[in-house]
Design a protein around this motif. Structure first.
Motif, short mmCIF file in Angstrom:
data_model
loop_
_atom_site.label_atom_id
_atom_site.label_comp_id
_atom_site.label_asym_id
_atom_site.label_seq_id
_atom_site.Cartn_x
_atom_site.Cartn_y
_atom_site.Cartn_z
N PRO A 68 0.81 -1.23 0.00
CA PRO A 68 0.00 0.00 0.00
C PRO A 68 0.83 1.27 0.00
O PRO A 68 0.36 2.33 -0.41
N THR A 123 -0.50 2.68 -4.11
CA THR A 123 -1.62 3.28 -3.38
C THR A 123 -2.79 3.47 -4.33
O THR A 123 -2.68 4.19 -5.33
N ALA A 183 -9.82 4.65 0.25
CA ALA A 183 -8.75 3.70 0.00
C ALA A 183 -9.35 2.33 -0.29
O ALA A 183 -10.34 1.92 0.31
#
Length: 573
Positions: free
Chosen positions: A317, A321, A330
Motif C-alpha cells: 500500500p 496506493t 482507499a
C-alpha cells in the motif's frame, strides 16, 4: 462480510411444488437464496426484463407456455442467467433438449429436498463461475503470449500441437492451422534432428527442463536459428503436455564466438522472464506472501513514481496506493486478496493510482497469486495499465456524438433527450416548456454568393448570439443546415417564449462582420408550448416546425406560435 443472497426466479404453477422448493432453499445455511415465485411464463419474461435474477428454476409445463419453446423464450430473455429445468418423472427428453440449447442442468421434482437442492444450486453456480474464470485466464494467457517476443509452442501428451503464439508463427513461417496436431520436431532441420531428439529424450527421462539450439527449416527453404526451452506440464507425476519457448537467434549466431556466451547467459530462466516483463506495455509488480514488494518492471516504476530499488521490501500500500475514483476511499490491497482467495481478482472499477508525488491516474487490471512448485501461494503479481487516454477518448466521442461539429451546440439527439426531461420536470412542477424552431432567412443566397467558408463562420456567429439570448438552463441546438432549435425549460407562460423570440430577432438584426463582409441576416421563428400544443416531444417538435413555416409565409423576420389565437394573446400580453 456477509455474502449477498443469490436471487432465484421460480417459474412453477403448482403451489405444492413451489412451496417445497421455497422451503428447501429457505433452509440453506452456507449459501442464502432469495426466491421470487411466478406461476406464468408471461410473468417470468416480464420479471427477467429487469435486472437482478441470477438463477431461474423453470417448469416447462406452464399454463401459457410449454416445452422447449418456453425454455427458448426464457433463455432469450436471460442469456446470462443460470437456467435449471424442473422436470417430471415421465419427461426426460425435453430436459435433455434444453441442455443442448443452453440450460445448465435439470432437476427432477420428485428428488427435491432441503438437503439436496441448495447443494445442487451451489454446485451449478460454482461450476459456472469456474468456467468464467477459466475463460478469462485463457484469454489473458493468449493476449500475454501474443505480446511476447518469444515463440510459444504447446503440445498435448502425445506431442501433437495444441497452440502456437504469434511470435512462433513468425519464426517458423507456419500458421496455427498448419501446426495444429503436428509434432514440434517436423520443423527441425534434417541435419539437426537426430541430435535434438536425443537431447529431448534425455531431458524427458530425467524429467529435466529441455534446452537446446537448432535450425528451423521453413517451407520456403530459408533457415532460422532458434533457441528452444521446453518443460512438461505436470499434474503430479503425470505429464499431460509440454510447452516450449522459441527465440529467433539468427542474428546472434552471426556474431563472434566471444559474444555467444554473454548472449546465452542473458537467457537464463530468471533473466529471460525479466526481459519479457520489461518489454510489455503494462506495469508489473510482485509481492511476497506478506504483501511486501519484491519486483517492479520499468512501466510500474514510471506509473507509481517509485524506483524498484526504493520499493523493494516496502509494504504494497505504500508503493501501490489505490483508491476509489468516485468516493476517494482507499481500496483493499489486491495482492492480499489474491493470496487469501488463491485466485485472480480484478481491480475495482474507477480505480485510481496515487503516484509517489501525489498525482493520480485511472488504472485497470488484475492481481493473481504466485505459486510454488508445490502449489502453495508464495506471493502475488499485479498487472495494471493507465486508462487515461481511453477515458479521455470515450468522453470525447460521447461529446462528439451529442454536439454539432461546426458550432459546438447540442445536436438533435441531445435536444430530444433534454426535451423529454424538460417535459417531465414541467409536469411535476406545474410549469410550461417552450420549443422554438429557427430558420435563417435567405441564408442560401449568402452561402452561394460568398462561399461555404463564410457561411460556416456566419452559422458560428449566429450560434454565439443565440446562446446569449437564453438562460444557462435552456438549450440552443443546431438542427442542421441553417436551422436552429431553442428549448426553454420551466417557463411561467407563453409570454416568456415571446420575450426570448423578440430578443433573438433583435440580436440577429445587428450586422455581423464575417470575413471582411458586413452581413445582415434575419430569422423566422416557430414556437410550440407544452402542454398547450402537445404533451410529448414529437408533438412539440412538429408544432414548432409548422409554426416556423407559418412565420416564413407571413413575411419572415418574425415569430409565430403553433396556434394563431395563442400568438395573438402572447404578443398583446
Amino acid at each position: 462480510m456477509n455474502t449477498p443472497p443469490t436471487t432465484v426466479l421460480l417459474v412453477e404453477d403448482d403451489p405444492a411444488d413451489a412451496g417445497m422448493i421455497q422451503t428447501a432453499l429457505a433452509s440453506a445455511d452456507e449459501h442464502r437464496f432469495r426466491v421470487e415465485w411466478v406461476t406464468r411464463l408471461s410473468d417470468a419474461l416480464e420479471r427477467l426484463g429487469r435486472d437482478g435474477i441470477e438463477v431461474v428454476l423453470l417448469d416447462l409445463t406452464l399454463p401459457d407456455g410449454q416445452g422447449i419453446e418456453a425454455f427458448d423464450q426464457v433463455h432469450l430473455a436471460a442469456p446470462n442467467a443460470l437456467i435449471l429445468v424442473l422436470s417430471g418423472a415421465m419427461d426426460e427428453e425435453t430436459p435433455r433438449l434444453a441442455l443442448q440449447r443452453g440450460a445448465h442442468d435439470y432437476l427432477a421434482k420428485g428428488h427435491i429436498d432441503a438437503h439436496w437442492l441448495p447443494r445442487a444450486l451451489r454446485y451449478v453456480i460454482e461450476r459456472k463461475a469456474s468456467g468464467e474464470r477459466l475463460r478469462d485466464s485463457e484469454a489473458r494467457f493468449r493476449a500475454m503470449s501474443d505480446a511476447s517476443p518469444l515463440g510459444i509452442f504447446v503440445s498435448d501428451a502425445q506431442g501433437g500441437c495444441t497452440y502456437t503464439n504469434a511470435a512462433y508463427q513468425r519464426i517458423s513461417g507456419l500458421t496455427l492451422e498448419q501446426t495444429l496436431g503436428t509434432n514440434w520436431s517436423v520443423a527441425v532441420h534434417p541435419d539437426d534432428r537426430q541430435r535434438v531428439l536425443a537431447e529431448w529424450r534425455d531431458a524427458a527421462r530425467g524429467q529435466d527442463p529441455f534446452e537446446t539450439e537448432f535450425r528451423f527449416l521453413r517451407e520456403d527453404g530459408s533457415v532460422v536459428w532458434t533457441r528452444v526451452n521446453g518443460a512438461a506440464m505436470r499434474d503430479g507425476a503425470w505429464a499431460h503436455g509440454h510447452v516450449q519457448t522459441v527465440e529467433d537467434i539468427t542474428e546472434r549466431k552471426s556474431t563472434e564466438l566471444l559474444l555467444r556466451a554473454a548472449e546465452e547467459a542473458i537467457f537464463e530462466e530468471k533473466e529471460r522472464a525479466q526481459v519479457t516483463l520489461n518489454s510489455i506495455g503494462d506495469g508489473v509488480l510482485s509481492t511476497d506472501l506478506l504483501g511486501k514488494v519484491t519486483y517492479m518492471n520499468p512501466i510500474a516504476e514510471t506509473m507509481t513514481g517509485w524506483s524498484c530499488e526504493d520499493a523493494l521490501g516496502r509494504p504494497l500500500p505504500e508503493v501501490f496506493t489505490i483508491m476509489d475514483g468516485k468516493g476517494g476511499n482507499a481500496l483493499e490491497n489486491p495482492a492480499l486478496r489474491a493470496i487469501a482467495g488463491n485466485e485472480t481478482v480484478k481491480l475495482s472499477a474507477d480505480c485510481m493510482l496515487v503516484r509517489r508525488d501525489g498525482s493520480e491516474s485511472p488504472i485497470e487490471d488484475s492481481a493473481a497469486p504466485i505459486h510454488s512448485r508445490a502449489g502453495a501461494a508464495i506471493g502475488a503479481v499485479i498487472v495494471f495499465h493507465d486508462v487515461s487516454k481511453a477515458h479521455a477518448m470515450a468522453q470525447k466521442m460521447s461529446h462528439q456524438a451529442q454536439h454539432d461539429f461546426l458550432t459546438g451546440l447540442p445536436n438533435r439527439m441531445l435536444l430530444t433527450e433534454r426535451l423529454s426531461q424538460a417535459i417531465g420536470q414541467a409536469h411535476r412542477h406545474g410549469k410550461q416548456v417552450a420549443l422554438m424552431f429557427l430558420d435563417l432567412d435567405n441564408f442560401k443566397h449568402i452561402n452561394d454568393s460568398l462561399g461555404h467558408a463564410i457561411g460556416d463562420e456566419l452559422l458560428q456567429s449566429v450560434a454565439g448570439r443565440l446562446a446569449k439570448c437564453v438562460r444557462t438552463t435552456d438549450t440552443v441546438c443546431r438542427q442542421g443546415g441553417d436551422e436552429f432549435v431553442i428549448l426553454l425549460s420551466e417557463i411561467a407562460s407563453p409570454h416568456d417564449a415571446a420575450h426570448v423570440a423578440n430578443n433573438v430577432l433583435a440580436a440577429l438584426a445587428e450586422a455581423q462582420q464575417i470575413g471582411g463582409h458586413e452581413l445582415h441576416v434575419t430569422v423566422s421563428i416557430g414556437i410550440s408550448v407544452y402542454p398547450d400544443h402537445g404533451t410529448d416531444a414529437e408533438a412539440l417538435m412538429q408544432g414548432a416546425d409548422t409554426a416556423m413555416y407559418h412565420a416564413k409565409a407571413t413575411g419572415r423576420n418574425n415569430f409565430q406560435f403553433c396556434e394563431t389565437e395563442m400568438n395573438t394573446r402572447s404578443v398583446s400580453a
